[in-house]
Design an enzyme around this catalytic site. Structure first.
Site, short mmCIF file in Angstrom:
data_model
loop_
_atom_site.label_atom_id
_atom_site.label_comp_id
_atom_site.label_asym_id
_atom_site.label_seq_id
_atom_site.Cartn_x
_atom_site.Cartn_y
_atom_site.Cartn_z
N GLU A 84 31.85 45.37 30.21
CA GLU A 84 30.73 45.91 30.37
C GLU A 84 30.91 47.27 29.78
O GLU A 84 31.41 48.40 30.59
CB GLU A 84 30.26 46.23 31.96
CG GLU A 84 29.89 45.02 32.41
CD GLU A 84 30.19 44.76 34.14
OE1 GLU A 84 29.57 45.56 34.74
OE2 GLU A 84 31.01 44.32 34.49
N HIS A 90 24.55 48.39 40.51
CA HIS A 90 23.58 47.76 39.17
C HIS A 90 22.13 48.09 39.49
O HIS A 90 21.24 47.25 39.09
CB HIS A 90 23.81 46.19 39.08
CG HIS A 90 25.22 46.13 38.55
ND1 HIS A 90 25.95 46.86 37.85
CD2 HIS A 90 26.03 44.55 38.89
CE1 HIS A 90 27.01 46.07 37.69
NE2 HIS A 90 27.28 45.06 38.43
N HIS A 128 25.41 42.59 31.09
CA HIS A 128 26.36 42.10 32.04
C HIS A 128 26.94 40.51 31.78
O HIS A 128 26.81 39.52 32.61
CB HIS A 128 26.02 42.20 33.41
CG HIS A 128 26.98 42.04 34.49
ND1 HIS A 128 27.81 40.96 34.90
CD2 HIS A 128 27.21 42.84 35.42
CE1 HIS A 128 28.59 41.48 35.94
NE2 HIS A 128 28.32 42.51 36.09
#
Ligand code: GLA
Length: 369
Positions: free
Chosen positions: A334, A128, A197
């Site tokens: 996502e 991420h 997210h």
């Protein structure tokens, strides 16, 4: 039609149109440890209300009615900025993820013959966007029609990624649809994978697990991973596996099956290769909660979707309204490019070059049935 009836009809139409207007308001939402102020924008249209803050571009709350008309907040998160900032491993609740959503193997990739090294923050991998990704920066914000535009400039070398990257994320609410539009440009060749997210629980945040909810994903293939959750490179058929969600299926129905992928991730946490690969906005997934009748339909221009069942939630995070978030208390969908794409030449490319404009759209539609 009589004049009176016509007038009534016109008034009803006017009232309906009024309630479909999106009202945008802004409020302070605390300060960062260095004093930087953070704002929260509220987007309200009819019975749908979304709250987006400038820290992390986080969707902090989403109110939507159930089939009985009763509202609930259906995303996980915290009540205060401090909790988002100070909670170690805050699970990326509601945040914009960049520069690269999901994992990059061994925190390394090669571009134009040069190897770039990223922060390691997930086993041997980079997750991420690194230690300070887009989920942890304060975005600039301005009100736009029906919503808010967030912008951020990520400097050349930020978290190991090449090129100065200018990013804009627009959240707008039209009727019962929350639209998230991403745009980006770079001044050097780079790689990019942006997503949001949000953890949804259509029964209401903090009320229980998402296992009784039903899911459909319009994907005939998925990308299995190794034990560290890096795609093996295979684009495998979902047919005859617990990953086949082509028909609306109860999420918990197969999650306990003896399946290597489900073991690796302790539940679902994989990328599905969507059937729609042409970059046009198309339906990607739907979640339905039989108890409350809420439906979330996800549309995207992206080629992949990471479906994650909150397997790492373990009761250590206390969220909004004092709710303790346990395993499977939320699910994420996502929309993104495939994880670790820079290390897989057979995956759709995540490269962005100077002169090109990255553009992607995801629409979240909230309804009931
Ligand atoms: C993504 C990943 C998961 C997990 C969450 C954040 O969904 O695929 O493995 O890291 O983000 O906790």
């Amino acid at each position: 039609m009589k004049l009176g009836a016509l007038l009534l009809l016109m008034m009803a139409t006017f009232v309906q149109a009024q309630s479909d207007f999106t009202k945008v308001t802004k409020k302070p939402f605390g300060k960062m440890p260095d004093g930087t102020p953070v704002e929260i924008y509220t987007l309200k249209s009819g019975k749908i209300e979304a709250r987006i803050m400038t820290y992390g571009g986080i969707l902090q709350a989403l109110q939507a009615p159930g089939r009985n008309g009763r509202d609930a907040d259906i995303v996980l998160g915290f009540d205060s900025l401090d909790q988002y900032v100070k909670t170690e491993n805050s699970a990326y609740f509601g945040a914009i993820i960049g520069r690269f959503a999901n994992r990059i193997a061994h925190a390394k990739f090669t571009l134009d013959g040069k190897t770039y090294t990223l922060p390691v923050n997930d086993g041997p991998n980079s997750l991420h966007g690194g230690l300070k990704g887009f989920d942890k920066v304060v975005w600039k914000a301005k009100e736009i029609k029906d919503g808010v535009e967030l912008t951020h400039v990520s400097k050349d070398g930020d978290q190991g990624y090449p090129g100065t990257l200018r990013v804009a994320v627009r959240y707008t609410l039209q009727g019962n649809e929350l639209r998230i539009e991403y745009a980006a440009a770079t001044d050097k060749d780079t790689v990019l994978n942006l997503t949001n997210h949000s953890y949804f629980n259509l029964a209401g945040q903090g009320t229980g697990t998402i296992l009784p909810e039903e899911l459909k994903i319009n994907a005939s293939y998925y990308t299995p991973t190794d034990a560290t959750q890096i795609p093996t490179g295979e684009i495998a058929p979902v047919a005859d596996t617990p990953f086949d969600f082509r028909k609306l299926t109860v999420i918990g129905a197969r999650i306990g099956e003896n399946n290597q992928q489900l073991h690796f991730a302790r539940g679902y946490d994989d990328n599905w290769a969507l059937d729609n690969q042409n970059g046009k906005l198309a339906e990607a997934a739907e979640v339905y909660d039989p108890a409350t009748g809420r439906v979330l339909t996800v549309f995207t221009t992206e080629s992949g979707i990471q479906f994650y069942t909150g397997n790492f939630l373990d009761g250590t995070l206390t969220g909004k309204g004092g709710h303790v978030y346990k395993k499977h208390y939320g699910l994420t969908l996502e929309t993104q490019h495939y994880p670790d794409s820079p290390n897989h030449s057979n995956f759709p490319t995540t490269e962005l070059k100077p002169g090109q404009r990255f553009h992607s759209i995801t629409v979240l539609r909230f309804s009931t049935r």
